[in-house]
Every structure is written in structure tokens, then in C-alpha cells.
Write an enzyme that holds these catalytic residues in place. Structure first.
Site: not given
Ligand code: GRF
Length: 192
Positions: A91, A93-94, A110
Site C-alpha cells: 500500500m 507508491l514506489i 490491481h
Molecule cells: C488485492 O486485491 C490486490 O489486487 C490489491 O491488494 C489486494 C491484496 O490482497 N493490490 P491480499 O493481501 O493479497 O489478500
């Protein structure tokens, strides 16, 4: 030859777990060298411990800048001779430090059909917009929020009166399959 990779995650880690299992069954020809996690309380850390995957856990609050913690991450990635970085619910930004160290080698998943619904709560955004179709995107990471070149997408139809919970469950299940298949395609080609 299997591809040495690191997975970055911040929370639950269901995609992390699915990818580890896909390497164990050889559906994904990769070796997961390291989990990088920016949240010391994340459940994904417990998953990594149970699965025997080494972890690098850090708290961004202990660093003055993003460049500072990204330098520490790069040191860890180099120690583990990692070739690709796979984001799975990371969560954050790189920044340019990491992007320049791994050009075209960072991939993200995503839960929407980008460029629709970038950012947080993409499934909720699609639900509230009332779209009839949403889906999943796997893309190359650049400096923007969910903006890099698209590698592959998978659509799903939203049923009439379908609940948010139902859409979420279907998208997550699909992600687990689609991410390993897309990564396998990228690693087999050897470049993006
Ligand atoms: C997933 O829906 C992914 O697409 C998004 O964040 C969520 C991560 O879910 N980037 P999890 O931690 O892998 O269960």
C-alpha cells in the site's frame, strides 16, 4: 532456471500465499526469496513464517525519507539476488530510488480494469459506480498510482443485485489464478 523474486505486501497476503503455493506446485517457475513488508502488524508476516519464506519487515516511521528505506530494501534485494519485484497489496507508491534500481522489473496487481478505478478500494469504487463489468489488471509499476503499462487484464461481469462481498470474493479468487499465470508468462519471456 527459476526466477528469483521478492514479494512486497502490507496486509492480509492471500496473493502472497497463492504465489508461494504456485511455486511449490511448479505452476510458477520462480523462487520467492523474500517477503518485504512495511507493516509490522500485517497478517502476511505470519503466513511467511509458516511457509518458511525469509522476511524484511520495516516501519517507514523509523526513516526520515522514502529514499532511506528504499536503500535498505535494495540492500536486502541484492543480498538475496532478486531479479523481479512482485507487489501484492503493497500500500505504498514506489519511489525513484527503487524504480531506478529495478527498471521494468516491478509488477503490480490491481483489482479493477485500469485505467478505471485506480487507488484504494477499487472494488468498492466499481460497485458504487454501478458498472456492469470490472476485473483485474497486472501492470508494470511506474512512479504513478496504478498507472504503468498494462501487461494483462481479466474482466468479470457483475450480476444484477450482486453484493459488494460477492464481487470481492470472486475478484480475489480470480486474482490468485491470474497473477501466477501472468507472472509465469512474463518470466518465461524474460523481459517486459
Ligand atoms: C488485492 O486485491 C490486490 O489486487 C490489491 O491488494 C489486494 C491484496 O490482497 N493490490 P491480499 O493481501 O493479497 O489478500
Amino acid at each position: 532456471m527459476t526466477m528469483p523474486i521478492a514479494i512486497f505486501a502490507s496486509g492480509n497476503g492471500s496473493n502472497f500465499q497463492a504465489l508461494v503455493e504456485a511455486t511449490a506446485s511448479s505452476e510458477l517457475l520462480a523462487t520467492i526469496k523474500l517477503l518485504v513488508c512495511d507493516n509490522p502488524n500485517a497478517y502476511v508476516i505470519e503466513r511467511a513464517q509458516k511457509l518458511g519464506i525469509p522476511t524484511f519487515i520495516f516501519n517507514p516511521k523509523n526513516y526520515a525519507t522514502k529514499a532511506d528505506f528504499e536503500k535498505d530494501i535494495i540492500e536486502q534485494l541484492n543480498e538475496h539476488a532478486v531479479s523481479y519485484i512482485v507487489l501484492a497489496g503493497y500500500m505504498r507508491l514506489i519511489g525513484p530510488t527503487l524504480l531506478n534500481a529495478f527498471p521494468k522489473k516491478i509488477i503490480n496487481i490491481h483489482p479493477s480494469l485500469l485505467p478505471s478505478f485506480p487507488g484504494k478500494d477499487a472494488i468498492g469504487q466499481a460497485f458504487r459506480a454501478g458498472v456492469k463489468q470490472t476485473g483485474i489488471t497486472v501492470h508494470v509499476v511506474d512512479e504513478g498510482m496504478d498507472t504503468g503499462p498494462i501487461i494483462a487484464q481479466k474482466p468479470i461481469n457483475i450480476e444484477d443485485n450482486e453484493s459488494l462481498e460477492s464481487i470481492e470474493a470472486r475478484i480475489h479468487e480470480l486474482e490468485h489464478d491470474f497473477y501466477k499465470a501472468t507472472l509465469q508468462m512474463v518470466f518465461r519471456k524474460g523481459e517486459l
